[in-house]
Structures are given as structure tokens and as C-alpha cells.
Design a protein around this motif. Sequence first.
Motif, PDB file in Angstrom:
ATOM      1  N   PRO A 271       9.186  15.476 -31.540  1.00 28.99           N
ATOM      2  CA  PRO A 271       9.500  17.137 -31.006  1.00 28.99           C
ATOM      3  C   PRO A 271       9.954  17.362 -29.820  1.00 28.99           C
ATOM      4  O   PRO A 271      10.333  18.012 -29.201  1.00 28.99           O
ATOM      5  CB  PRO A 271       8.652  17.709 -30.895  1.00 28.99           C
ATOM      6  CG  PRO A 271       7.439  17.081 -32.597  1.00 28.99           C
ATOM      7  CD  PRO A 271       8.013  15.572 -32.176  1.00 28.99           C
ATOM      8  N   LEU A 272       9.389  15.953 -28.773  1.00 29.07           N
ATOM      9  CA  LEU A 272       9.359  15.978 -27.265  1.00 29.07           C
ATOM     10  C   LEU A 272      11.172  15.960 -26.915  1.00 29.07           C
ATOM     11  O   LEU A 272      11.366  16.099 -25.972  1.00 29.07           O
ATOM     12  CB  LEU A 272       8.888  15.013 -27.001  1.00 29.07           C
ATOM     13  CG  LEU A 272       9.226  14.905 -25.059  1.00 29.07           C
ATOM     14  CD1 LEU A 272       8.491  16.138 -24.313  1.00 29.07           C
ATOM     15  CD2 LEU A 272       8.294  13.874 -24.661  1.00 29.07           C
ATOM     16  N   VAL A 273      11.663  14.802 -28.171  1.00 31.86           N
ATOM     17  CA  VAL A 273      13.743  14.933 -27.723  1.00 31.86           C
ATOM     18  C   VAL A 273      13.981  16.229 -28.050  1.00 31.86           C
ATOM     19  O   VAL A 273      14.989  16.956 -26.928  1.00 31.86           O
ATOM     20  CB  VAL A 273      14.199  13.690 -28.674  1.00 31.86           C
ATOM     21  CG1 VAL A 273      15.019  13.783 -28.566  1.00 31.86           C
ATOM     22  CG2 VAL A 273      12.944  12.570 -27.976  1.00 31.86           C
ATOM     23  N   ASN A 274      13.570  16.723 -28.934  1.00 32.22           N
ATOM     24  CA  ASN A 274      14.373  18.207 -29.352  1.00 32.22           C
ATOM     25  C   ASN A 274      13.671  18.767 -28.315  1.00 32.22           C
ATOM     26  O   ASN A 274      15.119  20.053 -27.669  1.00 32.22           O
ATOM     27  CB  ASN A 274      13.744  18.726 -30.462  1.00 32.22           C
ATOM     28  CG  ASN A 274      14.213  20.062 -31.386  1.00 32.22           C
ATOM     29  OD1 ASN A 274      15.799  20.630 -30.727  1.00 32.22           O
ATOM     30  ND2 ASN A 274      13.690  20.513 -32.406  1.00 32.22           N
ATOM     31  N   THR A 275      12.677  18.988 -27.713  1.00 37.19           N
ATOM     32  CA  THR A 275      12.356  20.099 -26.665  1.00 37.19           C
ATOM     33  C   THR A 275      13.273  19.525 -25.585  1.00 37.19           C
ATOM     34  O   THR A 275      14.215  20.640 -24.525  1.00 37.19           O
ATOM     35  CB  THR A 275      10.810  20.080 -26.115  1.00 37.19           C
ATOM     36  OG1 THR A 275      10.331  20.191 -27.610  1.00 37.19           O
ATOM     37  CG2 THR A 275      11.505  21.084 -25.554  1.00 37.19           C
TER      38      THR A 275
END
Length: 313
Positions: A271-275
Motif C-alpha cells: 500500500p505504501l508504494v501505491n500511495t
Amino acid sequence: WEFNGSFHQPSAFLMLGIPGLEALHPWISIPFCALYLTALLGNCMILFVIKKTQSLHEPMYYFLCMLAVTDLGLALCTLPTTLGLFWFNLRRIGFDACLAQMYFIHILSFIESSVLLAMAFDRFIAISRPLRHPSILTKATVTKIGLAIVLRGMVSLLPIPFLLKRLTYCGKMELSHSFCFHPDIMNLACADIKVNVFYGMIILLSTVGMDFIFIVLSYILIIKTVISLATKEECLKALNTCVSHICAVLVFFIPMIGLSMIHRFGKNVPPLVNTLVAYTYLIIPPALNPVIYSIKSSHIREALLRALRRKSG
């Protein structure tokens, strides 16, 4: 959430900030504030300088004005929800407000893509047909191109909010970002979303995808023209006029393509990469574009320095 019979439509969505770093949101907001401030002041400065400098009233700078207005719109679309979340933990956004924000974010993204294509066309004409450039890209032609760009974005994306409103939603109504994004909302539905996926892909490929292909083709033709020039100095001078535009294209398209790929195929992406990719796509281009053009364009830089001298005097 309030549901009505078998048709489930939430009254609101919950936005997320940066996963795992919620406790640091007030500190994280500092670089975001700096980026938003740079985007707002930088693009306003570009518009002011071009408006006040008669020598910059040319097609290249008219298109740059369109880019600056689009970047201002993009920054203003995401600023209230992003800073509201980081500063006050305001996670709730109404369903209709979310659809409205999503619609304007996508319209402005499509407009930015089209403006970058128009700027590539302008550079191609300026390098390959320098004597005919003023007669081909007149003020009337530039105005028509601008109107066509806005209409294309508005009309092509008009069905998207209605396609989302017809869906049934259930489960956790949490968005992946601090703003509303079409694939993000679509994936919260517990109904058949094939129409949404198909329409979204068709529109993305026929607008932004085609814009990118034509930008690449424009630069292939520009390079062919530049290679045919007599001296190395002429080659470098011609290519130097394109450096700012190439940087703007890369800054916009690389994160956009990355985010589209993540939403469609990156189920196992953290999720951090997506954000981070999403924030890079929507916040970095509006902040960097005025900086790029101020540094690389000697005309903009000189006009800005003249304006500052007049102010200080």
C-alpha cells in the motif's frame, strides 16, 4: 452507513493517508505544504510573467499558460482533502463530493496530457517550419486547440460518475488515498464492474495513451529535422528549446503510467508504494513544472527578474 433496500450506496467514503505512518501525518504535512505552496506560487508567477511581458505573447507561452492553469487546478483539487487529513484527521468525504473531486482530477489530468501534446506539436512546427510557425499557430488556432482540449476531457469523462453511481457498494468503504480516484472507488463496489473497467481502459488509451504516442512521434520527427541541420551548434540550440518540455512530459507520464499499472495489475504491491506513486503523480508535476520552465527558459527567467526589479524599485 445508510443503505436503501437492495441498492447499497454509502453516504460517504473514508480516506487514508500514508499507511503505517499515521502518527507522523503532522510532520509529513510539512513537505506537502512546501510542494503545494510551490505549485500555487510558481504557476501564478508563470501566468503573471507571461501576461505582463509582451514578448512572451507567442504560441509556446500560451500553451505554457494552459499548463500552469491546469497545474493550479490539480493542486487545488487535492489540497483540501490531503491537508485536512494530515492536519485534522478529516477522513470522511461525502459520496457525491468524492465523485465530483474524482471527475475534476481526471479531467485536469487528461487536459494536462493534451496540453503537453499541443506543446510537442508547437516545438515540431517551430523547428521544422520556423518561417511558417506564426501563420500556422495563430492566436485563433491556439484558442481553438485549447477549447478542443477542454471539451475532449469533459465529454469523454462525463459518463464516469454515472457509471459509479449505478453500482452497489458494500464492506469497508476506505479509499487508498487522501483523494478520490476512479479505480479506487470502482474497486469498492460489490457489483459487476466490467463496464466501468472497459470504459475506463478505452478512454485512457484513446486519450492519454494516444497523446503519449503522438508526443513520441513528434520527437522522432524533431530529431530527424535536427539531425539534418548544418552545424552542431544549430542542433544543440534547436534541442535546447525542447528540454523543458521533455522534463514536463517525463514528470507527468512516468508516475501516471505507474499508478495505472498498479491499480489494474498490482494486487500484491505494498500500500505504501501505491500511495507514494499516487502523490507523485498528482502533486509533483504541478510543483516542478514552473520550476523547470523558470530554470530552463531564459525568456521566462529574464522576464521574472525584470518584474522583481520593478517591484523592488
